[in-house]
Design a protein around this motif. Structure first.
Motif, short mmCIF file in Angstrom:
data_model
loop_
_atom_site.label_atom_id
_atom_site.label_comp_id
_atom_site.label_asym_id
_atom_site.label_seq_id
_atom_site.Cartn_x
_atom_site.Cartn_y
_atom_site.Cartn_z
N LEU A 1 0.83 -1.20 0.00
CA LEU A 1 0.00 0.00 0.00
C LEU A 1 0.87 1.26 0.00
N GLN A 2 1.98 1.21 0.73
CA GLN A 2 2.90 2.34 0.73
C GLN A 2 3.49 2.55 -0.67
N GLY A 3 3.87 1.45 -1.31
CA GLY A 3 4.40 1.54 -2.67
C GLY A 3 3.36 2.05 -3.64
N SER A 4 2.11 1.60 -3.48
CA SER A 4 1.02 2.07 -4.33
C SER A 4 0.84 3.57 -4.21
N ALA A 5 0.83 4.08 -2.98
CA ALA A 5 0.66 5.51 -2.76
C ALA A 5 1.80 6.30 -3.40
N THR A 6 3.01 5.79 -3.28
CA THR A 6 4.17 6.48 -3.87
C THR A 6 4.07 6.54 -5.38
N VAL A 7 3.69 5.41 -6.01
CA VAL A 7 3.57 5.36 -7.47
C VAL A 7 2.47 6.32 -7.94
N ILE A 8 1.33 6.32 -7.23
CA ILE A 8 0.22 7.19 -7.63
C ILE A 8 0.61 8.66 -7.52
N ARG A 9 1.26 9.04 -6.41
CA ARG A 9 1.69 10.43 -6.25
C ARG A 9 2.66 10.83 -7.36
N GLN A 10 3.62 9.94 -7.66
CA GLN A 10 4.60 10.24 -8.71
C GLN A 10 3.91 10.38 -10.06
N ALA A 11 2.98 9.47 -10.37
CA ALA A 11 2.30 9.52 -11.65
C ALA A 11 1.45 10.78 -11.79
N MET A 12 0.73 11.15 -10.72
CA MET A 12 -0.08 12.36 -10.76
C MET A 12 0.79 13.60 -10.94
N GLY A 13 1.94 13.61 -10.27
CA GLY A 13 2.86 14.72 -10.42
C GLY A 13 3.38 14.84 -11.84
N GLU A 14 3.69 13.69 -12.47
CA GLU A 14 4.18 13.72 -13.85
C GLU A 14 3.09 14.17 -14.82
N LEU A 15 1.85 13.77 -14.57
CA LEU A 15 0.75 14.21 -15.43
C LEU A 15 0.55 15.72 -15.33
N ARG A 16 0.62 16.24 -14.10
CA ARG A 16 0.51 17.69 -13.93
C ARG A 16 1.66 18.41 -14.62
N SER A 17 2.86 17.85 -14.47
CA SER A 17 4.04 18.45 -15.09
C SER A 17 3.92 18.45 -16.60
N ASP A 18 3.39 17.36 -17.16
CA ASP A 18 3.24 17.27 -18.61
C ASP A 18 2.23 18.29 -19.12
N ARG A 19 1.12 18.48 -18.39
CA ARG A 19 0.11 19.45 -18.79
C ARG A 19 0.66 20.88 -18.76
N GLN A 20 1.58 21.12 -17.83
CA GLN A 20 2.15 22.46 -17.68
C GLN A 20 3.38 22.67 -18.56
N GLY A 21 3.75 21.61 -19.30
CA GLY A 21 4.88 21.72 -20.21
C GLY A 21 6.22 21.70 -19.52
N GLN A 22 6.28 21.13 -18.30
CA GLN A 22 7.53 21.04 -17.56
C GLN A 22 8.16 19.67 -17.77
N GLY A 23 9.37 19.49 -17.22
CA GLY A 23 10.04 18.22 -17.30
C GLY A 23 9.51 17.25 -16.28
#
Length: 216
Positions: free
Chosen positions: A188-210
């Protein structure tokens, strides 16, 4: 220090990348097969620890599969694939938690012989994966993470074997539940980490960041 031209380096790297891809497909097949075996055995034996270890095999198979499927794809596709993996891991982890609670309420004593036998098979499977990945243990961050993941799986298999010995020695189900609870918590800890990372990358992609930094 020796150096090479771009063409020479590419010709040298291509076979190595091809071999690594083949190894990833092999360990993916091993992990997927062991997920099915341990899940069936865990349900049949009433062992939450085996089901939790099946979760570990599932997570590894998903990791290898996603890595191969989105290799070279755009950031948003990799992030979406990781998000699916994280949610799946979380749902399976909650299932194991539910199994722990149910078995504790019903006083289920799992079959220690099945736990031990399947645990030994799982240990052999992970040892084989470890041997296949050994050549890439000092590679880049992605390669090294795969190696470390497989190395940690061996420790999880040993925990399942310890749980089987505990059930055999005590005649009670609590060793199985204790190991399963720890493994489910880590999942569950690993799941939460993966989800947070993925959501952060999606936000970064929408904003045109790395890509966002990897969360620990």
């Amino acid at each position: 220090m020796a150096c090479c031209s771009d063409d020479a380096c590419a010709s040298t790297a291509a076979p190595a990348e091809g071999r690594y891809r083949t190894v990833l497909w092999t360990v993916l097949a091993i992990n997927a097969a062991m997920f099915a075996v341990e899940l069936a055995a865990g349900l049949a034996a009433g062992s939450a620890a085996l089901q939790a270890d099946a979760l570990d095999f599932f997570a590894d198979a998903a990791n290898y599969g996603i890595s191969l499927a989105v290799l070279g794809a755009a950031l948003r596709f990799r992030a979406r694939a990781a998000l699916v993996k994280g949610v799946s891991m979380g749902l399976f982890g909650l299932w194991v938690v539910g199994t722990v609670v149910w078995n504790s309420l019903t006083g289920t004593v799992p079959g220690w012989a099945t736990m031990g036998g399947v645990g030994l098979v799982a240990l052999a499977a992970n040892a084989a994966c470890l041997a296949l990945l050994y050549a890439w243990r000092s590679g880049d961050a992605n390669m090294r993470s795969v190696w470390i993941c497989s190395r940690n799986d061996v420790a999880a298999n040993c925990a399942v074997l310890a749980a089987a010995a505990g059930v055999f020695g005590t005649g009670a189900g609590w060793p199985d539940l204790a190991v399963a609870a720890i493994m489910a918590g880590l999942a569950l800890q690993g799941s939460a980490t993966v989800i947070r990372q993925a959501m952060g990358e999606l936000r970064s992609d929408r904003q045109g960041q790395g890509p966002v930094p990897v969360l620990r």
